[in-house]
Design a protein around this motif. Structure first.
Motif, PDB file in Angstrom:
ATOM      1  N   LYS A 199       0.849  -1.184   0.000  1.00 52.80           N
ATOM      2  CA  LYS A 199       0.000   0.000   0.000  1.00 52.80           C
ATOM      3  C   LYS A 199       0.895   1.248   0.000  1.00 52.80           C
ATOM      4  CE  LYS A 199      -3.952   2.067   2.391  1.00 52.80           C
ATOM      5  NZ  LYS A 199      -4.816   1.985   3.596  1.00 52.80           N
ATOM      6  N   TYR A 200       1.207   1.742  -1.196  1.00 50.44           N
ATOM      7  CA  TYR A 200       2.119   2.882  -1.314  1.00 50.44           C
ATOM      8  C   TYR A 200       1.499   4.176  -0.796  1.00 50.44           C
ATOM      9  CZ  TYR A 200       4.966  -0.392  -3.841  1.00 50.44           C
ATOM     10  OH  TYR A 200       5.715  -1.502  -4.154  1.00 50.44           O
ATOM     11  N   SER A 201       0.182   4.221  -0.763  1.00 54.11           N
ATOM     12  CA  SER A 201      -0.490   5.421  -0.242  1.00 54.11           C
ATOM     13  C   SER A 201      -0.288   5.575   1.263  1.00 54.11           C
ATOM     14  CB  SER A 201      -1.988   5.373  -0.565  1.00 54.11           C
ATOM     15  OG  SER A 201      -2.592   4.227   0.007  1.00 54.11           O
ATOM     16  N   ALA A 202       0.228   4.530   1.912  1.00 53.17           N
ATOM     17  CA  ALA A 202       0.485   4.595   3.354  1.00 53.17           C
ATOM     18  C   ALA A 202       1.863   5.152   3.673  1.00 53.17           C
ATOM     19  CB  ALA A 202       0.337   3.200   3.973  1.00 53.17           C
ATOM     20  N   ALA A 203       2.628   5.522   2.663  1.00 53.01           N
ATOM     21  CA  ALA A 203       3.975   6.056   2.884  1.00 53.01           C
ATOM     22  C   ALA A 203       3.924   7.310   3.743  1.00 53.01           C
ATOM     23  CB  ALA A 203       4.637   6.374   1.543  1.00 53.01           C
ATOM     24  N   SER A 204       4.864   7.405   4.663  1.00 54.82           N
ATOM     25  CA  SER A 204       4.911   8.571   5.549  1.00 54.82           C
ATOM     26  C   SER A 204       6.347   9.065   5.692  1.00 54.82           C
ATOM     27  CB  SER A 204       4.343   8.231   6.931  1.00 54.82           C
ATOM     28  OG  SER A 204       5.083   7.188   7.537  1.00 54.82           O
ATOM     29  N   PHE A 205       6.486  10.363   5.807  1.00 52.23           N
ATOM     30  CA  PHE A 205       7.805  10.983   5.922  1.00 52.23           C
ATOM     31  C   PHE A 205       8.465  10.597   7.239  1.00 52.23           C
ATOM     32  CE2 PHE A 205      10.302  14.513   7.659  1.00 52.23           C
ATOM     33  CZ  PHE A 205      11.273  14.648   6.681  1.00 52.23           C
ATOM     34  N   THR A 206       9.780  10.284   7.170  1.00 48.98           N
ATOM     35  CA  THR A 206      10.512   9.968   8.399  1.00 48.98           C
ATOM     36  C   THR A 206      11.632  10.965   8.674  1.00 48.98           C
ATOM     37  OG1 THR A 206      11.828   8.356   7.145  1.00 48.98           O
ATOM     38  CG2 THR A 206       9.995   7.506   8.431  1.00 48.98           C
ATOM     39  N   THR A 207      12.435  11.288   7.643  1.00 42.98           N
ATOM     40  CA  THR A 207      13.541  12.215   7.910  1.00 42.98           C
ATOM     41  C   THR A 207      14.079  12.833   6.633  1.00 42.98           C
ATOM     42  OG1 THR A 207      15.682  12.437   9.049  1.00 42.98           O
ATOM     43  CG2 THR A 207      15.371  10.462   7.722  1.00 42.98           C
ATOM     44  N   SER A 208      14.690  14.003   6.772  1.00 45.21           N
ATOM     45  CA  SER A 208      15.462  14.638   5.700  1.00 45.21           C
ATOM     46  C   SER A 208      16.914  14.656   6.156  1.00 45.21           C
ATOM     47  CB  SER A 208      14.978  16.064   5.438  1.00 45.21           C
ATOM     48  OG  SER A 208      13.758  16.091   4.764  1.00 45.21           O
ATOM     49  N   ALA A 209      17.745  13.922   5.459  1.00 43.86           N
ATOM     50  CA  ALA A 209      19.139  13.779   5.863  1.00 43.86           C
ATOM     51  C   ALA A 209      20.044  14.670   5.018  1.00 43.86           C
ATOM     52  CB  ALA A 209      19.567  12.324   5.728  1.00 43.86           C
ATOM     53  N   PRO A 210      20.892  15.487   5.664  1.00 40.97           N
ATOM     54  CA  PRO A 210      21.816  16.333   4.911  1.00 40.97           C
ATOM     55  C   PRO A 210      22.952  15.536   4.281  1.00 40.97           C
ATOM     56  CG  PRO A 210      22.208  16.559   7.254  1.00 40.97           C
ATOM     57  CD  PRO A 210      20.979  15.712   7.114  1.00 40.97           C
ATOM     58  N   ASP A 211      23.214  14.331   4.795  1.00 41.92           N
ATOM     59  CA  ASP A 211      24.237  13.461   4.216  1.00 41.92           C
ATOM     60  C   ASP A 211      23.903  12.009   4.550  1.00 41.92           C
ATOM     61  OD1 ASP A 211      25.430  12.810   6.837  1.00 41.92           O
ATOM     62  OD2 ASP A 211      26.103  14.887   6.790  1.00 41.92           O
ATOM     63  N   LEU A 212      24.697  11.093   4.021  1.00 41.58           N
ATOM     64  CA  LEU A 212      24.401   9.675   4.153  1.00 41.58           C
ATOM     65  C   LEU A 212      24.428   9.185   5.590  1.00 41.58           C
ATOM     66  CD1 LEU A 212      26.452   8.295   1.115  1.00 41.58           C
ATOM     67  CD2 LEU A 212      24.062   8.994   1.199  1.00 41.58           C
ATOM     68  N   SER A 213      25.238   9.822   6.421  1.00 42.54           N
ATOM     69  CA  SER A 213      25.373   9.378   7.811  1.00 42.54           C
ATOM     70  C   SER A 213      24.099   9.599   8.623  1.00 42.54           C
ATOM     71  CB  SER A 213      26.544  10.097   8.489  1.00 42.54           C
ATOM     72  OG  SER A 213      26.272  11.492   8.614  1.00 42.54           O
TER      73      SER A 213
END
Length: 212
Positions: free
Chosen positions: A7-21
């Motif tokens: 169910k792709y409509s259930a996707a929710s934002f978790t984080t915005s990362a400035p770099d891979l770490s």
């Protein structure tokens, strides 16, 4: 309504990362979306999830963060920053290219990458760099030729065949489809490929014939 096993409509934002770490722990399964700044990546994500998941902007290259969205059971969509925008400083471009290479080579949870290219201008130098990195890292690729509604059916089909032909020389796991966020073209194919990456392919066994 989109038919899919997840169910792709259930996707929710978790984080915005400035770099891979700063990305979520390298566990579970994730699929990354990448493309030039004007390729329609955010629109494709929003169409897939049927929500305004990724921010679209009239100013390409505006977001230089890696956005992570949770689906379910430690399965993630990763929205990589758009590349190739001319007004981004050259040092930022070099830094991002280096980080992208590291991500593709070292991220164990990455099971596939969706590379979006405008069907009218596919396989540019940076697109090929990304495709080559993914191939070298043995990561399956789904190449979506976006904005296909801008072309008539004949030229659209010819362009898809041309791109498939060019990429076939790499002898890699690469699938190519036309895509339109506006018309929904290619959406079922996108969802099916993601389903297979997250859950594995459905194997249809032939029924055993009974002998009388």
């Amino acid at each position: 309504m989109l038919k899919s096993r997840i169910k792709y409509s259930a996707a929710s934002f978790t984080t915005s990362a400035p770099d891979l770490s700063k990305l979520p722990p390298d566990t579970g399964i994730e699929v990354a979306f990448a493309g030039r700044s004007n390729a329609g990546k955010s629109s494709a994500l929003n169409t897939l999830t049927d929500q305004k998941l990724a921010r679209t902007s009239k100013t390409p290259g505006r977001t230089q963060l890696i956005n992570s969205f949770e689906l379910t059971d430690n399965k993630r969509l990763i929205d990589l920053p758009g590349y190739g925008y001319a007004k981004v400083p050259i040092e930022m471009k070099k830094k991002w290219q280096k980080s992208l290479g590291q991500y593709l080579q070292n991220r164990d949870s990455l099971k596939g990458i969706v590379i979006l290219m405008d069907i009218r201008h596919p396989l540019k130098e940076l697109d090929m760099d990304l495709i080559t990195w993914a191939v070298d890292s043995e990561i399956p690729i789904l190449a979506l030729l976006t904005k296909c509604d801008k072309l008539k059916q004949g030229p659209r089909k010819s362009e898809v065949l041309r791109v498939r032909r060019e990429l076939s020389s790499l002898n890699a796991d690469i699938t190519v489809h036309a895509f339109s966020s506006l018309k929904g073209t290619g959406l079922p194919e996108l969802a099916k490929k993601l389903d297979n990456w997250y859950l594995g392919e459905i194997i249809h066994e032939k029924p055993v014939e009974k002998k009388f």
